[in-house]
Design an enzyme around this catalytic site. Structure first.
Site, PDB file in Angstrom:
ATOM      1  N   GLU A 165      76.076  22.891  59.510  1.00  0.00           N
ATOM      2  CA  GLU A 165      75.340  21.737  58.946  1.00  0.00           C
ATOM      3  C   GLU A 165      74.657  20.874  60.008  1.00  0.00           C
ATOM      4  O   GLU A 165      74.313  19.736  59.781  1.00  0.00           O
ATOM      5  CB  GLU A 165      76.215  20.803  58.118  1.00  0.00           C
ATOM      6  N   TYR A 167      75.964  19.794  62.862  1.00  0.00           N
ATOM      7  CA  TYR A 167      76.847  18.909  63.633  1.00  0.00           C
ATOM      8  C   TYR A 167      77.010  19.437  65.075  1.00  0.00           C
ATOM      9  O   TYR A 167      76.418  20.434  65.457  1.00  0.00           O
ATOM     10  CB  TYR A 167      78.203  18.779  62.936  1.00  0.00           C
ATOM     11  N   ARG A 215      83.746  27.065  60.311  1.00  0.00           N
ATOM     12  CA  ARG A 215      82.592  26.985  59.393  1.00  0.00           C
ATOM     13  C   ARG A 215      81.332  27.229  60.196  1.00  0.00           C
ATOM     14  O   ARG A 215      80.997  26.456  61.102  1.00  0.00           O
ATOM     15  CB  ARG A 215      82.569  25.624  58.697  1.00  0.00           C
ATOM     16  N   HIS A 253      71.772  19.136  57.959  1.00  0.00           N
ATOM     17  CA  HIS A 253      71.513  17.946  57.144  1.00  0.00           C
ATOM     18  C   HIS A 253      70.067  17.484  57.264  1.00  0.00           C
ATOM     19  O   HIS A 253      69.547  16.853  56.359  1.00  0.00           O
ATOM     20  CB  HIS A 253      72.462  16.810  57.517  1.00  0.00           C
ATOM     21  N   GLN A 340      75.136  11.972  41.905  1.00  0.00           N
ATOM     22  CA  GLN A 340      74.975  10.545  41.619  1.00  0.00           C
ATOM     23  C   GLN A 340      76.194   9.697  41.953  1.00  0.00           C
ATOM     24  O   GLN A 340      76.036   8.554  42.379  1.00  0.00           O
ATOM     25  CB  GLN A 340      74.579  10.353  40.146  1.00  0.00           C
TER      26      GLN A 340
END
Ligand code: NAP
Ligand code: SF4
Length: 674
Positions: A165, A167, A215, A253, A340
């Site tokens: 992601e 990081y 991951r 991201h 949401q």
């Protein structure tokens, strides 16, 4: 005999056997930061009781500079160990297993102390990180290994090393963020040195009988991302360095391609994980947009992975696995991937919850004990507020009658389900229907309740929702103008050149509806979705970015949105999804005209004033999405009833900013009161 034989096949990891192939993936809930460790424990224990084979915590920082935010939860001290022991004890008491995710944010840390391989600011961060020197790198590796040792001391069954992601570890892997010229940068061998060193040192710190998940970013979706050969090389090296399991990370991201939103097709990236199958000997987990046991089973049966990771589905229903095991899949509250109440809350620094299940992360607050006295309850309106109030009251032992004037349940959810890319709402409607069928609620469909029908009930819940606001534009009574409800329900056919009045959530939904041909839904056609967003095959295109770039299907009609306020459209949309809606509509050629003063609607289209100039926008249809007003005709009944027994909820109470999240949460809280 289970309907999901692959899902319920135990997974032998040598020193431990997992009972099924379901991983509850890491989610940042904000619970740890409350300091209420009973509450953290209750959250994970509920999911352990619900049957998740293995769970992963939200990201825990190994040191202050690696924390996503100053003050974010971590595994940095003896106190942290004491706190986390409360979590692991609760989970083990409930028969579960849990791994701690160790997350070093690198340049994604929202802090001026952020560190990274190179001093390159991320596009999603205001801070330029400090480029680490040799000693700084050694400190980060040592801190991550020490955090892993603390995880073991705290009773965790394993750790997940966050290597994807975008990081810290991921930042070392790709030239996009690693411009170093020393032994930590340059060749791929050098760029993967840090993740491998972390993996080796973590294994050394925790010993052999401890789960270590790595991951790994299998498709970066950023320029200069990893090539597929590099992904495979890393996977093999991570296995050799001691990983027990490989988990899939999809997209950084900062990538401008959605990876988990509701418009992303289900199991959209399982094919990427499948490519790695056979390359390594350890189990491989796949992830992203898997939200039913059927899909999870298919993914496993097709050999895409050895295990599936689901995260948000465990917010929507902690008993996901147990219900699947009991053959009650229809009763699993579905995650509709709306973000949401989960990710949007995280970004707003609010505690995570779930639109469908407001009890998520509120397990110790929103308990539902049986009612002291069984009352008669009338609920008027079977939209999300009314459905939830009726079901919750029924669960507490009340005798509930639910009145709905339409021929079907759902209210505004029915309209949402017709928007291309929002098909998940159908699953929510089906779930409500299944819950009603299994409940004691008496449902009166196609029945407009009058005052006399509601007489004599101990409690009356008015959940009659909203009606479209009439913006009062001269000519709106003519044939060119239609309300969003008329258009989306099919009572009005779409025009060919359409002006949309209003740039709120519904204006955007209507523009999506109009800019797709019937049957052309991004969420239902994976190949078209990959083309639309420019996702290529990582084996051919570095980082999985196709050289053609995004190629959306053209809009079948000319659509232009209007709003009165100047500035950006979609300011009220969700933080994590607004950019997706804006990009989609821009790519479809939808026009956006802000700062318009509406003058009239007529056969020529919409007349409006902008910058002091009167203009006519040619259109054969004008769709009114100018907000809503409460539909509360029954509210006056409160005066004829005993005080405190009449309750307005959802849009009937206040239409301002109302959405399903607020409506459902209000209903759950109300039903606890009587
Ligand atoms: P909204 O978000 O409040 O937007 C109403 C729009 O109508 C605004 O763009 C406003 O813009 C315009 N407007 C308001 N009064 C007007 C008037 N008198 N004349 C002309 N235009 C007027 O409401 P909504 O779009 O109806 O959505 C309702 C709720 O559902 C919202 O809470 C929304 O968040 C939620 N929802 C969300 C999504 C999503 O996130 N994807 C989708 C659907 C619904 P100007 O005042 O600038 O003209
Ligand atoms: Fe899923 Fe929406 Fe609930 Fe988040 S808020 S868990 S996306 S249903």
């Amino acid at each position: 005999m289970t309907a999901y034989p692959h899902l319920f096949r135990p997974l032998d990891l040598g020193h431990v056997t997992l009972p099924n192939r379901v991983l509850m993936g890491s989610m940042h809930t904000g619970l740890e930061e409350t300091g209420d460790w009973d509450r953290v424990g209750a959250f994970y224990a509920a999911r352990a009781e619900g049957g998740a084979g293995l769970m992963v915590t939200g990201g825990l920082a190994p040191n202050p500079e690696g924390a996503v935010l100053p003050g974010a939860a971590g595994l940095m001290s003896a106190d942290d160990v004491i706190h986390h022991r409360k979590v692991t004890e609760r989970v083990h008491g409930a028969g579960g297993r849990i791994a701690a995710q160790i997350l070093h944010a690198g340049r994604y840390a929202y802090s001026k102390d952020a560190v990274a391989p190179s001093a390159l600011r991320a596009p999603i961060s205001p801070h330029r990180p400090l480029a680490l020197d040799e000693a700084g790198i050694e400190k980060q590796v040592a801190d991550i290994a020490a955090a892993a040792a603390r995880a073991r001391e705290a009773g965790y069954d394993g750790v997940e090393i966050m290597g994807s992601e975008g990081y810290f570890l991921n930042q070392f892997l790709v030239a996009h963020t690693n411009r170093r010229e020393d032994r930590w940068g340059g060749s791929y061998e050098n760029r993967m040195r840090l993740p491998l060193e972390v993996m080796r040192r973590v294994r050394w710190a925790v010993g052999p009988d401890f789960i270590v998940i790595f991951r790994l970013s299998m498709i970066d979706l950023v320029p200069d991302g990893s090539s597929w050969d590099e992904v495979v090389t890393l996977a093999k090296a991570v296995e050799t360095a001691g990983a027990s399991i490989l988990n899939t990370g999809i997209g950084w991201h900062e990538a401008r391609i959605p990876t988990i939103a509701t418009s992303v097709p289900r199991r959209a990236f399982a094919w990427v994980t499948k490519r790695l199958m056979g390359e390594v000997g350890i189990p491989v987990i796949t992830s992203n947009r898997i939200n039913t046991p059927e899909i999870a089973e298919d993914v496993l049966a097709e050999g895409c992975a050895d295990m599936v990771s689901m995260a948000r589905p465990f917010l929507a229903d902690p008993d996901f696995v147990a219900k699947a095991a009991r053959g009650e899949a229809a009763r699993i509250a579905p995650c509709i991937a709306c973000n949401q109440a989960c990710l949007d809350h995280t970004f707003a620094m609010k505690l995570t919850s779930c639109l469908v299940n407001p009890r998520a992360c509120h397990e110790t607050v929103l308990t539902a004990a049986p009612a002291a006295r069984s009352k008669t309850v009338a609920v008027v309106g079977a939209g999300p507020a009314g459905l939830t109030a009726a079901l919750e009251a029924d669960r507490r032992g009340h005798r509930v009658t639910l009145f709905e004037a339409a021929e079907e349940i759902g209210g505004q959810l029915q309209l949402a389900a017709r928007i291309p890319g929002k098909e998940e709402f159908r699953g929510l409607l089906e779930w409500y229907a299944a819950e009603l069928a299994a409940s004691g609620v008496t449902l009166k469909l196609g029945y407009r309740a009058a005052a006399a029908d509601l007489d004599g009930f101990d409690e009356l819940v008015i959940a009659t929702g909203v009606k479209p606001r009439d913006p009062g534009i001269p000519g709106a009574e003519g044939p060119q103008a239609v309300s969003y409800a008329e258009l989306l329900s099919g009572r009005a056919a779409p025009g060919t050149q359409v002006a949309v009045i209003g740039g709120g959530g519904i204006g955007f939904d209507v523009a999506e509806f109009l800019s797709h041909a019937p049957g052309d839904s991004p969420a239902e056609d994976l190949a078209a979705w990959l083309r639309e967003w420019g996702v290529g095959d990582p084996a051919e295109d570095r980082g999985g970015l196709s050289p053609e770039g995004p190629c959306p299907a053209p809009s079948p009609r000319k659509v232009t949105m209007f709003q009165r306020r100047p500035g950006k459209f979609g300011a009220t949309l969700g933080k994590t999804t607004g950019w997706i809606h804006r990009s989609t509509l821009r790519a479809k050629g939808v026009g956006m005209e802000a700062g318009a003063e509406y003058l009239s609607i007529g056969p020529d289209g919409l007349s409006y004033r902008k910058d002091g100039e009167i203009r006519t926008h040619a259109a054969d249809q004008i769709v009114l999405c100018a907000g809503q007003e409460p539909e509360n005709a029954l509210a006056g009944l409160a005066e004829t009833r005993p005080p405190g027994t009449t309750h307005l909820i959802g849009g009937a109470l206040s239409a301002e900013g109302i959405d399903a999240k607020r409506a459902i949460a209000q209903a759950v809280r109300l039903a606890l009161e009587f």
